[in-house]
Design a protein around this motif. Structure first.
Motif, PDB file in Angstrom:
ATOM      1  N   THR A  41      -7.307   9.247   0.533  1.00  0.00           N
ATOM      2  CA  THR A  41      -8.034   8.736  -0.636  1.00  0.00           C
ATOM      3  C   THR A  41      -7.949   7.221  -0.748  1.00  0.00           C
ATOM      4  OG1 THR A  41      -6.099   8.947  -2.082  1.00  0.00           O
ATOM      5  CG2 THR A  41      -7.590  10.853  -1.937  1.00  0.00           C
ATOM      6  N   GLY A  42      -6.940   6.623  -0.125  1.00  0.00           N
ATOM      7  CA  GLY A  42      -6.740   5.187  -0.262  1.00  0.00           C
ATOM      8  C   GLY A  42      -5.931   4.794  -1.474  1.00  0.00           C
ATOM      9  N   SER A  43      -5.377   5.775  -2.180  1.00  0.00           N
ATOM     10  CA  SER A  43      -4.550   5.446  -3.337  1.00  0.00           C
ATOM     11  C   SER A  43      -3.230   4.831  -2.878  1.00  0.00           C
ATOM     12  CB  SER A  43      -4.280   6.699  -4.180  1.00  0.00           C
ATOM     13  OG  SER A  43      -3.520   7.640  -3.447  1.00  0.00           O
ATOM     14  N   ARG A  44      -2.709   3.930  -3.683  1.00  0.00           N
ATOM     15  CA  ARG A  44      -1.388   3.378  -3.400  1.00  0.00           C
ATOM     16  C   ARG A  44      -0.348   4.488  -3.557  1.00  0.00           C
ATOM     17  NH1 ARG A  44       2.217   0.425  -7.092  1.00  0.00           N
ATOM     18  NH2 ARG A  44       3.781  -0.681  -5.843  1.00  0.00           N
ATOM     19  N   LEU A  45       0.672   4.461  -2.707  1.00  0.00           N
ATOM     20  CA  LEU A  45       1.731   5.474  -2.749  1.00  0.00           C
ATOM     21  C   LEU A  45       3.063   4.823  -3.069  1.00  0.00           C
ATOM     22  CD1 LEU A  45       3.050   8.266  -2.220  1.00  0.00           C
ATOM     23  CD2 LEU A  45       3.156   7.634   0.199  1.00  0.00           C
ATOM     24  N   VAL A  46       3.760   5.379  -4.054  1.00  0.00           N
ATOM     25  CA  VAL A  46       5.141   4.995  -4.343  1.00  0.00           C
ATOM     26  C   VAL A  46       5.985   6.247  -4.239  1.00  0.00           C
ATOM     27  CG1 VAL A  46       6.762   4.077  -6.032  1.00  0.00           C
ATOM     28  CG2 VAL A  46       4.451   3.116  -5.875  1.00  0.00           C
ATOM     29  N   HIS A  47       6.769   6.337  -3.165  1.00  0.00           N
ATOM     30  CA  HIS A  47       7.729   7.434  -3.021  1.00  0.00           C
ATOM     31  C   HIS A  47       9.069   6.926  -3.516  1.00  0.00           C
ATOM     32  CE1 HIS A  47      10.404  10.439  -1.358  1.00  0.00           C
ATOM     33  NE2 HIS A  47       9.354  11.179  -1.021  1.00  0.00           N
ATOM     34  N   THR A  48       9.615   7.597  -4.509  1.00  0.00           N
ATOM     35  CA  THR A  48      10.787   7.073  -5.210  1.00  0.00           C
ATOM     36  C   THR A  48      12.103   7.331  -4.490  1.00  0.00           C
ATOM     37  OG1 THR A  48      10.939   9.110  -6.522  1.00  0.00           O
ATOM     38  CG2 THR A  48       9.652   7.278  -7.449  1.00  0.00           C
ATOM     39  N   GLY A  49      12.066   7.954  -3.321  1.00  0.00           N
ATOM     40  CA  GLY A  49      13.303   8.294  -2.630  1.00  0.00           C
ATOM     41  C   GLY A  49      13.864   9.582  -3.173  1.00  0.00           C
ATOM     42  N   THR A 104      -8.700   8.975  -6.614  1.00  0.00           N
ATOM     43  CA  THR A 104      -9.443   7.925  -5.927  1.00  0.00           C
ATOM     44  C   THR A 104      -8.514   6.812  -5.464  1.00  0.00           C
ATOM     45  OG1 THR A 104      -9.868   6.496  -7.830  1.00  0.00           O
ATOM     46  CG2 THR A 104     -11.351   8.398  -7.525  1.00  0.00           C
ATOM     47  N   ALA A 105      -9.132   5.831  -4.793  1.00  0.00           N
ATOM     48  CA  ALA A 105      -8.377   4.665  -4.332  1.00  0.00           C
ATOM     49  C   ALA A 105      -7.851   3.821  -5.482  1.00  0.00           C
ATOM     50  CB  ALA A 105      -9.251   3.822  -3.414  1.00  0.00           C
ATOM     51  N   ASP A 106      -8.338   4.046  -6.680  1.00  0.00           N
ATOM     52  CA  ASP A 106      -7.849   3.295  -7.835  1.00  0.00           C
ATOM     53  C   ASP A 106      -6.512   3.826  -8.359  1.00  0.00           C
ATOM     54  OD1 ASP A 106     -10.084   1.621  -7.857  1.00  0.00           O
ATOM     55  OD2 ASP A 106     -11.226   3.005  -9.114  1.00  0.00           O
ATOM     56  N   ASP A 107      -6.090   4.998  -7.877  1.00  0.00           N
ATOM     57  CA  ASP A 107      -4.841   5.597  -8.349  1.00  0.00           C
ATOM     58  C   ASP A 107      -3.628   4.997  -7.662  1.00  0.00           C
ATOM     59  OD1 ASP A 107      -5.328   7.710 -10.322  1.00  0.00           O
ATOM     60  OD2 ASP A 107      -6.517   8.658  -8.746  1.00  0.00           O
ATOM     61  N   THR A 108      -2.498   5.095  -8.333  1.00  0.00           N
ATOM     62  CA  THR A 108      -1.188   4.898  -7.721  1.00  0.00           C
ATOM     63  C   THR A 108      -0.457   6.224  -7.833  1.00  0.00           C
ATOM     64  OG1 THR A 108      -1.007   2.535  -8.211  1.00  0.00           O
ATOM     65  CG2 THR A 108       1.051   3.744  -7.880  1.00  0.00           C
ATOM     66  N   ALA A 129       0.828  -1.204   0.000  1.00  0.00           N
ATOM     67  CA  ALA A 129       0.000   0.000   0.000  1.00  0.00           C
ATOM     68  C   ALA A 129       0.862   1.253   0.000  1.00  0.00           C
ATOM     69  CB  ALA A 129      -0.930  -0.007   1.207  1.00  0.00           C
ATOM     70  N   LEU A 130       1.991   1.201   0.711  1.00  0.00           N
ATOM     71  CA  LEU A 130       2.952   2.293   0.711  1.00  0.00           C
ATOM     72  C   LEU A 130       4.332   1.735   0.401  1.00  0.00           C
ATOM     73  CD1 LEU A 130       0.842   2.954   3.256  1.00  0.00           C
ATOM     74  CD2 LEU A 130       2.312   4.963   3.415  1.00  0.00           C
ATOM     75  N   THR A 131       5.016   2.389  -0.520  1.00  0.00           N
ATOM     76  CA  THR A 131       6.410   2.082  -0.805  1.00  0.00           C
ATOM     77  C   THR A 131       7.192   3.380  -0.720  1.00  0.00           C
ATOM     78  OG1 THR A 131       5.847   0.233  -2.264  1.00  0.00           O
ATOM     79  CG2 THR A 131       8.054   1.197  -2.497  1.00  0.00           C
ATOM     80  N   VAL A 132       8.208   3.388   0.145  1.00  0.00           N
ATOM     81  CA  VAL A 132       9.015   4.590   0.322  1.00  0.00           C
ATOM     82  C   VAL A 132      10.476   4.206   0.171  1.00  0.00           C
ATOM     83  CG1 VAL A 132       9.600   6.538   1.804  1.00  0.00           C
ATOM     84  CG2 VAL A 132       7.296   5.559   1.905  1.00  0.00           C
ATOM     85  N   ASP A 133      11.101   4.753  -0.858  1.00  0.00           N
ATOM     86  CA  ASP A 133      12.521   4.506  -1.127  1.00  0.00           C
ATOM     87  C   ASP A 133      12.832   3.016  -1.138  1.00  0.00           C
ATOM     88  OD1 ASP A 133      15.081   5.249  -1.787  1.00  0.00           O
ATOM     89  OD2 ASP A 133      15.703   5.674   0.274  1.00  0.00           O
ATOM     90  N   GLY A 134      11.953   2.246  -1.797  1.00  0.00           N
ATOM     91  CA  GLY A 134      12.222   0.823  -1.992  1.00  0.00           C
ATOM     92  C   GLY A 134      11.691  -0.095  -0.916  1.00  0.00           C
ATOM     93  N   ARG A 135      11.171   0.435   0.185  1.00  0.00           N
ATOM     94  CA  ARG A 135      10.609  -0.382   1.268  1.00  0.00           C
ATOM     95  C   ARG A 135       9.089  -0.269   1.255  1.00  0.00           C
ATOM     96  NH1 ARG A 135      12.868   2.274   6.270  1.00  0.00           N
ATOM     97  NH2 ARG A 135      11.825   0.579   7.403  1.00  0.00           N
TER      98      ARG A 135
END
Length: 456
Positions: A192-200, A165-169, A19-25
């Motif tokens: 919103t419930g959207s998936r999060l990818v933080h690229t670092g 929306t929650a359908d977003d990444t 559901a959450l990715t931050v700097d590869g984790r």
């Protein structure tokens, strides 16, 4: 709104391991709540606490833990020098709390609602959920107190404007101690419930590889993306590209459109106001325009000349004041209750806002003309040899102020650039002096720091 959890996804959202990715984790909501609960137990009863806001799951857990406990969080820039850190910690009275993401604890989410009332309502923090420190361009950094209610109102308005929306990444690599990266880029995903990818780090390659539907970036990020054609074309499958924190140069807007097929959404806001004006996902977007006021926000142009003047605001997203500075808080409002942004703007007939620049640095009065620095900067950036540009006004005995340009460019002379601008804009808007630099001074959000430019 008072009964709606601020972080909706953590209270009934569909969990997933990434559901959450931050700097590869990566983690799911259950793991995040457990780690945040451990933070909440540690800080419960404190007046406030600080966290070194690195791009990490630990930072996310710290902020969520503060929200669970009803304790204001003071994010510290991880690269802040000793003097800046000391000032913020002394001014806020907060201590840095270390976070171990492996720790788990349950903690009741009694305070984690949009407009919760807790023991922290007492002075000096009021209803603050976050205390974000300004950049200090006009003196020592000031603590901006932002409530849960303001955060919720802003995120809901942006979700509507961007069809988020929650359908977003959501993909971004922005710092987690500012509104853009933390409030929008983390709390927005959790609401919103959207998936999060933080690229670092917000590199073009990382953005291209993330496979997101919604991307956040500052102009520096988007400038680097369009210089990497393969990375830019990889974003064609996204739904929306959003730019903020500084004006997006028109050439970068056009390059994004050509390479990705997307016209980026620009929006406008400040630490004190959160985001108040934005283009819409289903509306017109054009270079140099930041859209229309969000629901609940009212704007006006004060002291206008030719329709250009200071942008002033009212609405539910505004801050609760500067921590411990009632005089500064009072001075930021007009006598009739409008927040003074200090930004110069114009509003078109259809309600579209255009930000000309800061009143203190970007409105140049030369020979009786009022000239926006951003217009001249965009003209300079249209020259193929110019990579970066900043324009200021400098004292002039005859004109009052003269236009001075600082550029990062190769293979072009000052005279050529002056003529280039004069051919595209009015002659009186041409730079009188051009300085060549190796790079422009910028802050962590990519904003040019004009006060750090060499003397004009």
């Amino acid at each position: 709104m008072a009964d709606v959890p601020l972080l909706t996804a953590l209270h009934g959202g569909t969990d997933r391991a990434d559901a959450l990715t931050v700097d590869g984790r990566s983690c799911g909501y259950e793991d995040l709540l457990g780690a945040a609960g451990a933070v909440a137990r540690r800080v419960a009863g404190a007046e406030a606490f600080a966290v070194r806001a690195t791009a990490s799951l630990e930072t996310v857990a710290a902020v969520v833990g503060g929200l669970l406990a009803g304790v204001p969080v003071v994010p510290l820039a991880p690269d802040a020098g000793p003097a800046e850190s000391e000032h913020i910690l002394r001014d806020s009275g907060a201590e840095v709390v270390p976070v171990d993401f492996a720790e788990r604890a349950d903690f009741p989410a009694r305070a984690c609602t949009a407009a919760s009332v807790t023991d922290t309502d007492a002075a000096p923090y009021g209803n603050a959920a976050l205390v974000l420190y300004t950049s200090g361009t006009t003196g020592p950094p000031k603590g901006v107190m932002i409530s849960r209610a303001a955060i919720a109102a802003d995120l809901d308005a942006l979700a509507q404007a961007w069809q988020w929306t929650a359908d977003d990444t959501l993909v971004h690599g922005l710092p987690l101690f500012h509104v853009h990266g933390l409030v929008l880029g983390v709390l927005g995903a959790l609401r919103t419930g959207s998936r999060l990818v933080h690229t670092g780090r917000p590199t073009p390659q990382a953005y291209a590889a993330a496979g997101g539907s919604l991307y956040f970036g500052v102009p520096t990020v988007w400038h680097r993306v369009v210089r990497d054609e393969a990375a830019a074309r990889a974003l064609a499958g996204a739904r929306l590209l959003v730019s903020g924190s500084a004006p997006l140069p028109a050439p970068v807007f056009r390059d994004l459109r050509a390479l990705t097929g997307h016209e980026p959404v620009e929006r406008y806001g400040m630490t004190e106001t959160l985001i108040t004006v934005s283009a819409r996902a289903d509306g017109e977007r054009r270079p140099g325009a930041v859209g229309t006021a969000l629901p609940g926000i009212t704007t006006r142009i004060a002291d206008s000349a030719d329709g250009v003047g200071e942008l002033q605001l009212q609405g539910p997203t505004l801050f609760d004041g500067y921590l411990g500075r009632p005089e500064a808080t009072a001075a930021s409002y007009t006598a009739d209750g409008w927040f003074r942004t200090g930004d110069i703007a114009a509003v078109d007939a259809d309600g579209t806002h255009r930000i000309v620049g800061r009143a203190s640095t970007d409105m140049i009065k030369s020979g009786g003309y009022r000239i926006g620095a951003g217009e001249v900067e965009n003209a300079l950036l249209d020259h193929p040899a110019v990579r970066e540009a900043a324009v200021v006004g400098a004292p002039h005995p005859d004109l009052g102020q003269q236009i001075v340009a600082y550029v990062v460019a190769e293979g072009v002379s000052a005279a050529e650039l002056t003529d280039f601008v004069a051919a595209r804009l009015s002659v009186h808007k041409r730079p009188r002096t051009v300085h060549f630099l190796a790079e422009l001074p910028r802050n962590a959000m990519g904003k040019p720091q004009k006060r750090l430019l060499p003397p004009a």
